[in-house]
Design a protein around this motif. Structure first.
Motif, PDB file in Angstrom:
ATOM      1  N   TYR A   1      36.498  10.966  43.823  1.00 37.07           N
ATOM      2  CA  TYR A   1      37.793  10.575  43.230  1.00 37.07           C
ATOM      3  C   TYR A   1      38.920  11.520  43.664  1.00 37.07           C
ATOM      4  O   TYR A   1      39.949  11.063  44.178  1.00 37.07           O
ATOM      5  N   PRO A   2      38.760  12.834  43.532  1.00 42.61           N
ATOM      6  CA  PRO A   2      39.830  13.726  44.015  1.00 42.61           C
ATOM      7  C   PRO A   2      39.828  13.923  45.535  1.00 42.61           C
ATOM      8  O   PRO A   2      40.657  14.656  46.045  1.00 42.61           O
TER       9      PRO A   2
ATOM     10  N   ASP B   1      45.684  20.707  38.883  1.00 40.91           N
ATOM     11  CA  ASP B   1      44.844  21.381  39.878  1.00 40.91           C
ATOM     12  C   ASP B   1      43.500  20.691  40.090  1.00 40.91           C
ATOM     13  O   ASP B   1      42.814  20.960  41.077  1.00 40.91           O
ATOM     14  N   MET B   2      43.095  19.843  39.137  1.00 41.94           N
ATOM     15  CA  MET B   2      41.804  19.176  39.311  1.00 41.94           C
ATOM     16  C   MET B   2      41.756  17.893  38.491  1.00 41.94           C
ATOM     17  O   MET B   2      42.243  17.849  37.368  1.00 41.94           O
ATOM     18  N   SER B   3      41.174  16.859  39.069  1.00 34.88           N
ATOM     19  CA  SER B   3      40.962  15.601  38.353  1.00 34.88           C
ATOM     20  C   SER B   3      39.785  15.773  37.401  1.00 34.88           C
ATOM     21  O   SER B   3      38.740  16.283  37.800  1.00 34.88           O
TER      22      SER B   3
ATOM     23  N   GLN C   1      48.190   9.371  34.819  1.00 38.23           N
ATOM     24  CA  GLN C   1      46.992   8.598  34.504  1.00 38.23           C
ATOM     25  C   GLN C   1      46.455   8.961  33.118  1.00 38.23           C
ATOM     26  O   GLN C   1      46.772  10.023  32.579  1.00 38.23           O
TER      27      GLN C   1
ATOM     28  N   GLY D   1      29.893  20.400  41.086  1.00 36.71           N
ATOM     29  CA  GLY D   1      31.164  20.837  40.499  1.00 36.71           C
ATOM     30  C   GLY D   1      31.689  22.096  41.168  1.00 36.71           C
ATOM     31  O   GLY D   1      32.870  22.183  41.523  1.00 36.71           O
ATOM     32  N   ILE D   2      30.829  23.080  41.377  1.00 34.77           N
ATOM     33  CA  ILE D   2      31.251  24.321  42.040  1.00 34.77           C
ATOM     34  C   ILE D   2      31.725  24.003  43.456  1.00 34.77           C
ATOM     35  O   ILE D   2      32.727  24.549  43.931  1.00 34.77           O
TER      36      ILE D   2
ATOM     37  N   GLN E   1      32.447  18.639  33.090  1.00 31.35           N
ATOM     38  CA  GLN E   1      32.425  19.003  34.507  1.00 31.35           C
ATOM     39  C   GLN E   1      33.417  20.093  34.901  1.00 31.35           C
ATOM     40  O   GLN E   1      33.292  20.695  35.969  1.00 31.35           O
TER      41      GLN E   1
ATOM     42  N   ASP F   1      27.310  11.206  38.959  1.00 35.92           N
ATOM     43  CA  ASP F   1      28.600  11.217  38.264  1.00 35.92           C
ATOM     44  C   ASP F   1      29.480  12.381  38.715  1.00 35.92           C
ATOM     45  O   ASP F   1      30.686  12.249  38.857  1.00 35.92           O
TER      46      ASP F   1
ATOM     47  N   GLY G   1      35.204  22.715  43.287  1.00 33.81           N
ATOM     48  CA  GLY G   1      36.159  23.798  43.023  1.00 33.81           C
ATOM     49  C   GLY G   1      36.432  24.630  44.266  1.00 33.81           C
ATOM     50  O   GLY G   1      37.577  24.979  44.562  1.00 33.81           O
TER      51      GLY G   1
ATOM     52  N   ILE H   1      33.826  23.390  38.117  1.00 31.13           N
ATOM     53  CA  ILE H   1      34.914  23.372  39.095  1.00 31.13           C
ATOM     54  C   ILE H   1      35.686  24.688  39.044  1.00 31.13           C
ATOM     55  O   ILE H   1      36.014  25.264  40.088  1.00 31.13           O
TER      56      ILE H   1
ATOM     57  N   HIS I   1      43.688  10.042  32.324  1.00 28.62           N
ATOM     58  CA  HIS I   1      43.063  11.363  32.463  1.00 28.62           C
ATOM     59  C   HIS I   1      43.605  11.993  33.737  1.00 28.62           C
ATOM     60  O   HIS I   1      43.985  11.277  34.674  1.00 28.62           O
ATOM     61  N   PRO I   2      43.646  13.335  33.821  1.00 24.80           N
ATOM     62  CA  PRO I   2      44.353  14.004  34.923  1.00 24.80           C
ATOM     63  C   PRO I   2      43.821  13.619  36.313  1.00 24.80           C
ATOM     64  O   PRO I   2      42.615  13.543  36.526  1.00 24.80           O
ATOM     65  N   SER I   3      44.766  13.387  37.238  1.00 29.00           N
ATOM     66  CA  SER I   3      44.413  13.072  38.610  1.00 29.00           C
ATOM     67  C   SER I   3      45.216  13.979  39.539  1.00 29.00           C
ATOM     68  O   SER I   3      46.435  13.877  39.623  1.00 29.00           O
ATOM     69  N   MET I   4      44.511  14.884  40.228  1.00 26.56           N
ATOM     70  CA  MET I   4      45.187  15.918  41.022  1.00 26.56           C
ATOM     71  C   MET I   4      45.982  15.353  42.189  1.00 26.56           C
ATOM     72  O   MET I   4      46.922  15.979  42.650  1.00 26.56           O
ATOM     73  N   ASN I   5      45.600  14.176  42.680  1.00 24.95           N
ATOM     74  CA  ASN I   5      46.305  13.632  43.833  1.00 24.95           C
ATOM     75  C   ASN I   5      47.514  12.794  43.439  1.00 24.95           C
ATOM     76  O   ASN I   5      48.245  12.314  44.285  1.00 24.95           O
TER      77      ASN I   5
ATOM     78  N   GLN J   1      33.098  11.737  40.144  1.00 26.37           N
ATOM     79  CA  GLN J   1      34.283  12.215  39.428  1.00 26.37           C
ATOM     80  C   GLN J   1      34.933  13.415  40.090  1.00 26.37           C
ATOM     81  O   GLN J   1      36.156  13.515  40.139  1.00 26.37           O
ATOM     82  N   SER J   2      34.106  14.365  40.531  1.00 26.12           N
ATOM     83  CA  SER J   2      34.655  15.662  40.946  1.00 26.12           C
ATOM     84  C   SER J   2      34.798  15.789  42.463  1.00 26.12           C
ATOM     85  O   SER J   2      35.448  16.708  42.935  1.00 26.12           O
TER      86      SER J   2
ATOM     87  N   SER K   1      35.507  12.748  33.006  1.00 30.32           N
ATOM     88  CA  SER K   1      34.105  12.648  32.625  1.00 30.32           C
ATOM     89  C   SER K   1      33.711  14.025  32.091  1.00 30.32           C
ATOM     90  O   SER K   1      33.752  15.017  32.816  1.00 30.32           O
TER      91      SER K   1
END
Lengths: 314, 290
Positions: free
Chosen positions: A97-98, B129-131, B117, A62-63, B137, A89, A66, B141, B119-123, A93-94, B134
């Motif tokens: 996906y992004p 600012d962030m997807s 979406q 996660g970090i 998490q 996961d 970010g 970030i 749930h938030p999707s940054m793209n 997810q972090s 789940s």
């Protein structure tokens, strides 16, 4: 065959320091394994850009995400089991996906972890990582390929997973090797069968080709170091020109590199394929070489499967 | 180390006479209406936890955060991470009202091809600012972003909105440990303490209390406020910004479904869309301008 052995992990640590000198945006994270992953080298060189999160791999991913969102080129490193397994996961997810610029360098993959046993022997990571959209998956064969791959991925935006082993491995390449993401390298020409290998099985494949030559079978050897995106052209060409394929990997036979090759064959050029890999079982403690023997990751097994693949040709 | 730079007594006075408060309240009401309309139109979504965070988001986007709807990727903007991603309809409403996109687009929520979406999707969505989605998490970030700001010697701040239910995830506590270890005073987390999760009250399912002393023990500066009182929220955000050496956690005591009588404190509306009739009644209750 006389091999010069060298550990591939310092190839990562040294390349990372080189990248740190070149790019101010390069940062590295670790979860209490900075010595084993060789990221301690980066810590010594650039302590302000190194973050040890303690034993908390999920938090590390996660970090990393970010930091990547603020424009950093992030290298996150731990053992393969705790990266692809424990933090799956978080990676999905972090990071995936992004589509964030995080390079996960996972060491100590596979059965050759040895004495630590099944809890630490990661045989599923290529499968878990290659089914993630946006993810590039690379498993270098030696020190030089590790070094070149790490330098290359830093210049290629997006999520990436690099798989490294624990043990010293034979040197396949030298400093002149030009690694390209998504490009397999043909190490030996041959006409009767192609052995497509990855990681430390590349050296075994070259040895198997020598044995096969003595038996009158001409085997091509390909190092499929990028598992995703897989080099379709190289696979189709091998299928057309040699008519039979053997894959060899230190990974569960399900959904690893061998499956990636089978998918390409099924879609474009169906020819007989045999797969060498770890059966669908958990590992156990033992010496690396003993374990490779016990779980079928041997030159003999590649040779046998190559003969079978040749005999299956129509 | 633990010092407050601006005397808060003076700030209290300012917040009491703040001429912008009526407008902020009206913005919050408009956001609530859009939350309900968009979820009703989508046929699914999470009204309860979207309504509980409206004042938190209103104060952040209309008073506290440095951001520019014309330039969503502005490098020096403050960052916001909605760790409880199911509160997306609330964030979308606030982003639209801020000018990131047309309010009318809000009714495309959860529809095929929409930028909005579930749930938030940054793209996909400008201003995100962030997807997330789940649970558990987002705080990690936000820590990464706060470290990024520090490395770049930039003064932007990072805000993270955490759900109370999701604080049962272990990663939240890994992150809580790290935020104070790295002394991230450019990080402010808000805990939406609405007391309910899908299966029931948090204290019945898996108790979180005492949240105040837990986060304090993890090395945070902790403030507790009424999460629907804009004055208290603005004061807390100001205190967080001036507090040095530690990250700040604002425990915002909220009511799930706030603003709609039959949704307030209701488990039923955690993850269920209102019917047309329920929407009409809710909009009437909220009153105010359209």
């Amino acid at each position: 065959m006389e091999w010069v052995l060298k550990n591939m992990r310092p190839g990562f640590g040294e390349a990372l320091v080189e990248l740190g000198e070149k790019y101010q945006q390069v940062v590295a994270l670790n979860a209490d394994l900075s010595g084993s992953t060789t990221t301690a080298m980066f810590d010594s060189a650039f302590p302000e850009r190194f973050f040890n999160v303690g034993i908390a791999e999920q938090n590390m991913m996660g970090i990393s995400a970010g930091l990547a969102a603020t424009g950093k080129i992030v290298f996150a490193s731990t053992f393969a089991m705790f990266a692809a397994g424990r933090a799956y996961d978080q990676i999905r997810q972090s990071i995936a996906y992004p589509k964030l610029n995080v390079k996960i360098v996972a060491t100590h993959a596979g059965i050759t972890v040895g004495g630590d046993g099944a809890s630490h022997q990661m045989h599923e990571d290529l499968a878990l990582m290659r089914v993630l959209p946006h993810m590039t998956v690379i498993a270098p064969a030696d020190y030089w390929e590790t070094r070149k791959a790490v330098l290359k991925v830093a210049e290629t935006p997006g999520p990436c997973y690099i798989r490294l082993g624990r043990t010293d491995t034979p040197l396949i390449y030298d400093d002149t090797y030009d690694f390209q993401i998504g490009k397999a390298s043909r190490l030996r020409d041959g006409e009767d069968v192609t052995i497509i290998a990855v990681g430390l099985m590349v050296a075994k494949a070259l040895e198997a080709a020598d044995v096969l030559k003595r038996k009158g079978i001409s085997a091509r050897v390909v190092n499929m170091s990028t598992i995703k995106p897989v080099d379709k052209n190289m696979i189709v060409e091998a299928a057309r020109e040699t008519g039979a394929i053997v894959t060899a990997e230190e990974h569960n036979m399900i959904v690893g590199m061998g499956s990636a090759v089978a998918e390409v064959l099924a879609d474009y050029e169906p020819v007989p394929q045999r797969r060498v890999g770890i059966p669908d079982v958990f590992g156990e403690s033992g010496e690396s070489e003993e374990l490779m023997e016990a779980y079928g990751l041997t030159v003999e097994n590649i040779v046998e499967n190559a003969k079978m693949a040749v005999s299956m040709k129509r | 180390m633990e010092m407050i730079l601006v005397p808060l007594e003076r700030m209290d006075y300012w917040y009491d006479i703040d001429p912008a408060l009526p407008e902020l309240r009206s913005t919050a009401t408009r956001a609530r209406k859009w939350i309900l309309r968009s979820i009703c139109e989508a046929g699914s979504g999470h009204p309860g936890g979207s309504l509980s965070i409206v004042e938190i988001l209103t104060s952040l986007y209309f008073r506290v955060m440095r951001h520019d709807p014309e330039n969503p990727l502005w490098e020096d903007r403050d960052r916001f991470v909605l760790s409880k991603g199911h509160g997306a309809p609330g964030l979308y409403a606030i982003l639209a009202l801020s000018g990131y996109f047309d309010e009318e687009e809000l009714v495309t929520l959860r529809k095929l091809g929409s930028r909005l979406q579930g749930h938030p999707s940054m793209n996909k969505t400008p201003g995100i600012d962030m997807s997330t989605g789940s649970l558990g998490q987002g705080l990690s970030i936000a820590i990464g972003m706060a470290l990024g700001a520090r490395l770049d010697r930039k003064d932007y701040r990072v805000y993270c909105l955490l759900g109370d239910g999701e604080s049962q995830e272990g990663q939240v506590w890994e992150a809580s440990m790290a935020a104070s270890h790295f002394k991230l005073d450019n990080l402010c987390t808000i805990l939406d303490r609405n007391q309910l999760q899908i299966d029931g009250p948090t204290e019945k399912i898996m108790s979180l209390e005492p949240t105040f002393s837990k986060f304090k023990a993890f090395g945070w500066h902790v403030i507790e406020v009424n999460g629907h009182d804009l004055k208290e929220l603005l004061r807390a955000f100001h205190e967080a910004e001036t507090y040095k050496g530690k990250p700040t956690l604002i425990i915002a005591n909220t009511i799930k479904g706030k603003g709609v009588s039959f949704m307030e404190g209701s488990l039923k509306f955690h993850g269920k869309a209102p019917s047309r009739e329920e929407l009409d009644q809710a909009l009437r209750e909220l009153g105010g301008e359209a």
